[in-house]
Design a protein around this motif. Structure first.
Motif, short mmCIF file in Angstrom:
data_model
loop_
_atom_site.label_atom_id
_atom_site.label_comp_id
_atom_site.label_asym_id
_atom_site.label_seq_id
_atom_site.Cartn_x
_atom_site.Cartn_y
_atom_site.Cartn_z
N ALA A 1 0.84 -1.21 0.00
CA ALA A 1 0.00 0.00 0.00
C ALA A 1 0.87 1.26 0.00
N TYR A 2 1.94 1.22 0.76
CA TYR A 2 2.86 2.36 0.82
C TYR A 2 3.50 2.61 -0.54
N ASN B 1 7.10 2.59 4.57
CA ASN B 1 6.04 1.64 4.92
C ASN B 1 5.16 2.08 6.09
N GLN B 2 5.33 3.36 6.54
CA GLN B 2 4.54 3.84 7.66
C GLN B 2 3.84 5.18 7.40
N LYS B 3 4.55 6.12 6.78
CA LYS B 3 3.97 7.45 6.67
C LYS B 3 4.50 8.20 5.46
N ILE B 4 3.58 8.88 4.75
CA ILE B 4 3.88 9.84 3.68
C ILE B 4 3.20 11.14 4.08
N HIS B 5 3.92 12.24 4.00
CA HIS B 5 3.26 13.52 4.33
C HIS B 5 3.83 14.63 3.46
N TRP B 6 3.04 15.67 3.31
CA TRP B 6 3.36 16.75 2.38
C TRP B 6 2.77 18.07 2.88
N ARG B 7 3.18 19.14 2.22
CA ARG B 7 2.57 20.46 2.42
C ARG B 7 2.72 21.25 1.12
N SER B 8 1.80 22.14 0.88
CA SER B 8 1.86 22.95 -0.34
C SER B 8 2.87 24.07 -0.16
N MET B 9 3.54 24.41 -1.26
CA MET B 9 4.51 25.50 -1.28
C MET B 9 3.94 26.77 -1.91
N GLU B 10 2.99 26.57 -2.81
CA GLU B 10 2.31 27.70 -3.46
C GLU B 10 0.98 27.20 -3.98
N GLY B 11 0.11 28.12 -4.35
CA GLY B 11 -1.22 27.73 -4.81
C GLY B 11 -2.15 27.47 -3.64
N LEU B 12 -3.09 26.55 -3.80
CA LEU B 12 -4.07 26.24 -2.76
C LEU B 12 -3.37 25.75 -1.49
N ASN C 1 -2.56 23.74 1.56
CA ASN C 1 -3.00 22.46 2.10
C ASN C 1 -1.80 21.68 2.62
N ARG C 2 -2.09 20.69 3.42
CA ARG C 2 -1.08 19.78 3.94
C ARG C 2 -1.78 18.48 4.31
N GLY C 3 -1.02 17.43 4.49
CA GLY C 3 -1.67 16.18 4.84
C GLY C 3 -0.69 15.06 5.08
N ALA C 4 -1.24 13.90 5.42
CA ALA C 4 -0.42 12.73 5.71
C ALA C 4 -1.22 11.46 5.43
N VAL C 5 -0.49 10.42 5.02
CA VAL C 5 -1.06 9.10 4.85
C VAL C 5 -0.28 8.15 5.76
N ARG C 6 -1.00 7.41 6.58
CA ARG C 6 -0.35 6.48 7.50
C ARG C 6 -0.80 5.07 7.20
N VAL D 1 -5.19 1.96 5.96
CA VAL D 1 -4.63 3.21 5.44
C VAL D 1 -5.48 4.35 5.99
N GLU D 2 -4.82 5.32 6.60
CA GLU D 2 -5.50 6.49 7.15
C GLU D 2 -4.99 7.74 6.44
N LEU D 3 -5.91 8.50 5.87
CA LEU D 3 -5.58 9.71 5.11
C LEU D 3 -6.14 10.94 5.82
N THR D 4 -5.26 11.90 6.08
CA THR D 4 -5.68 13.17 6.69
C THR D 4 -5.28 14.31 5.76
N VAL D 5 -6.22 15.18 5.46
CA VAL D 5 -5.97 16.34 4.61
C VAL D 5 -6.45 17.59 5.33
N SER D 6 -5.60 18.59 5.41
CA SER D 6 -5.96 19.89 5.98
C SER D 6 -5.83 20.94 4.88
N TYR D 7 -6.74 21.88 4.84
CA TYR D 7 -6.74 22.86 3.75
C TYR D 7 -7.37 24.15 4.22
N GLU D 8 -6.94 25.23 3.57
CA GLU D 8 -7.56 26.53 3.82
C GLU D 8 -8.77 26.66 2.90
N VAL D 9 -9.89 27.01 3.47
CA VAL D 9 -11.12 27.13 2.67
C VAL D 9 -10.93 28.25 1.66
#
Length: 219
Positions: free
Chosen positions: A91-92, A148-159, A161-166, A177-185
């Motif tokens: 899955a990872y 095999n445990q975690k992928i995470h990111w954050r936006s540098m420009e544009g919309l 947002n940030r998030g992580a997949v565990r 698989v757990e997906l978390t997404v945070s974003y500015e409305v």
């Protein structure tokens, strides 16, 4: 020098007597281009547009009570999870293939990894919702992963947002698989902000449902 029982301040002449009276200021004399004012405490200061705690206003200036306020944009968080009938390592590896994400995530139209900077990727979102065609794009940076445990990111420009997949192993042949997404409305969606979070959660859940099928055939 002996102190006076009341303070004197120099205030620009463009402030009218009527305006100054509103703040409890009483003009006592006039000088060229300026009004010399003798100020007295006034409870009206505490009833301005913004509440100011009593005693926090500097009596030496009628302008002290004003504060600049920056707009605060709303952030929302969405978390979804799904059991997968594959090992966590599979899955990872599948989720790490960012350019394949549009094949199973409903609202992601393209993902393009930058050739010279593989930790950066350009994303585009296209979806019809709330009676309008929604399109956004952003540049994302993948942070240091935990294999095999975690992928995470954050936006540098544009919309924004940030998030992580565990990835949580259940047994040698399955995982969660757990997906978390945070974003500015986005400002354009502010009127429907309360409906946006559950709507996006449903899309993300659909994405994981499709991922559960996609990952089984992933090589």
């Amino acid at each position: 020098m002996a102190s006076s029982s009341s303070s004197t301040a120099i205030v620009p002449a463009f402030l009218s007597t009527k305006t100054l009276t509103l703040f409890g200021a009483i003009p006592t004399s006039t000088r060229p281009s300026f009004l010399s004012l003798r100020l007295r405490p006034s409870p009206s200061l505490n009833r301005l547009l913004f509440k100011i705690p009593s005693g926090s206003v500097n009596r030496s200036s009628v302008l002290t009570g004003f504060r600049s306020i920056s707009p605060v944009m709303e952030w929302q968080d969405c978390t979804v999870k799904r059991e997968m009938d594959v090992p966590a390592s599979v899955a990872y590896k599948c989720y790490s293939d960012r350019e394949a994400i549009p094949r199973w995530m409903p609202f992601i139209s393209t993902v393009k990894i930058l050739e010279d900077k593989p930790d950066l990727s350009r994303w585009s979102l296209k979806y019809k919702a709330f009676g309008r065609d929604i399109e956004f794009s952003w540049l994302a940076k993948n942070m240091q992963p935990i294999p095999n445990q975690k992928i995470h990111w954050r936006s540098m420009e544009g919309l924004p947002n940030r998030g992580a997949v565990r990835f949580f192993p259940k047994d040698p042949s399955s995982c969660t698989v757990e997906l978390t997404v945070s974003y500015e409305v986005p400002q354009i969606l502010t009127p429907v902000a309360s409906a946006l979070q559950p709507f996006l959660e449903s899309l993300l859940q659909r994405g994981l449902e499709r991922f559960a099928t996609f990952v089984k055939s992933y090589v």
